[in-house]
Design an enzyme around this catalytic site. Structure first.
Site, PDB file in Angstrom:
ATOM      1  N   SER A  64       0.785  -1.234   0.000  1.00  0.00           N
ATOM      2  CA  SER A  64       0.000   0.000   0.000  1.00  0.00           C
ATOM      3  C   SER A  64       0.817   1.283   0.000  1.00  0.00           C
ATOM      4  O   SER A  64       0.303   2.330  -0.374  1.00  0.00           O
ATOM      5  CB  SER A  64      -0.952   0.009   1.207  1.00  0.00           C
ATOM      6  OG  SER A  64      -1.866  -1.055   1.106  1.00  0.00           O
ATOM      7  N   SER A  65       2.073   1.248   0.448  1.00  0.00           N
ATOM      8  CA  SER A  65       2.836   2.485   0.562  1.00  0.00           C
ATOM      9  C   SER A  65       4.308   2.234   0.267  1.00  0.00           C
ATOM     10  O   SER A  65       4.799   1.101   0.343  1.00  0.00           O
ATOM     11  CB  SER A  65       2.691   3.070   1.977  1.00  0.00           C
ATOM     12  OG  SER A  65       3.291   2.213   2.936  1.00  0.00           O
TER      13      SER A  65
END
Length: 265
Positions: free
Chosen positions: A26-27
């Site tokens: 996600s990041s």
């Protein structure tokens, strides 16, 4: 040599097409620090090969991309959908369904196109054939749980932020002209040059009564203004740009100009 595993849902027509293994985190922070998750996701390719596929494509361009609502378009996920819609894919593999999607819309798109073109879906534990009603139900439940899980995480984060805000302890990046003192309290910036620059913004605005014309005055005279950098806490001095000007002008409280350096009210 990898031993080929038998699975009743896998047919020769599936093996005749390629397999896609989809990876996502996600990041950028997760990509840098959570290497074990990447290793486990890459290991799905070996499981797919063990199921009989010789042509396996790994799509990892979405490492560092959120799959939540209002997130940026995921190039890798769109490649998966396009390849399935062209009839090129026999199976789409991912360690868990939350890697594929965190929204109902994307999940339904993937299930629909896989069902139409007879493409299997596999996670760490199971192979799903969408021509079976039971597999449709299981994938629907897993997709719903993935969406709900993300919403619960966000609710917890927001509740924590609201709790800190009520105590006056929530500090994000401060607007230009404010700073934190040694005790952690918000005060006006101690640098007089910063205060004078912001006061000049309000002075010029009161002369022209137009945000655009005020912006143009600073551009025409090459006057630098303080700006918060994307990373770090030190101010940077720059000729204002249209985008940065809009953000900065709206973020500066109207009380800051008069209180910082006096001048016109």
């Amino acid at each position: 040599m990898t031993e080929v595993l038998y699975h009743p849902k896998i047919k020769p027509e599936h093996l005749a097409r390629k397999a896609i293994v989809y990876l996502r985190q996600s990041s950028d922070k997760q990509v840098r620090l959570n290497k074990e998750s990447q290793h486990l996701q890459y290991a799905v390719a070996e499981r797919v090969r063990a199921l009989g596929w010789t042509q396996v494509e790994i799509i990892n361009s979405d490492l560092g991309s959120s799959a939540g609502i209002a997130s940026a378009r995921r190039e890798g996920f769109e490649r998966v959908l396009s390849a399935v819609a062209l009839g090129e894919v026999g199976i789409v593999g991912s360690r868990e369904v939350s890697r594929l999607s965190r929204t109902d819309k994307d999940w339904c798109r993937l299930l629909e196109v896989c069902q139409i073109f007879g493409t299997l879906i596999a996670d760490e534990q199971q192979v799903y054939d969408l021509s079976y009603l039971d597999d449709q139900l299981v994938l629907g439940i897993k997709g719903t749980l993935s969406v709900v899980e993300l919403k619960v995480i966000r609710q917890r984060m927001l509740a924590g932020q609201e709790s800190k805000a009520r105590r006056g302890e929530l500090f994000k990046r401060l607007p230009v002209g404010y700073a934190l003192d040694p005790l952690g309290k918000i005060v006006f910036h101690p640098d007089q040059r910063v205060c004078q620059a912001i006061q000049l913004v309000f002075t010029k605005f009161r002369e022209r009564w137009s945000v655009r014309q005020t912006f143009q005055w600073f551009r025409d005279h090459d006057v630098e203004l303080p700006a918060n950098p994307i990373q770090g806490t030190r101010l940077a001095w720059k000729i204002p740009t249209q985008r940065a000007w809009s953000v900065t002008f709206c973020a500066i409280p109207s009380t800051l100009g008069p209180m910082c350096g006096g001048g016109a009210r």
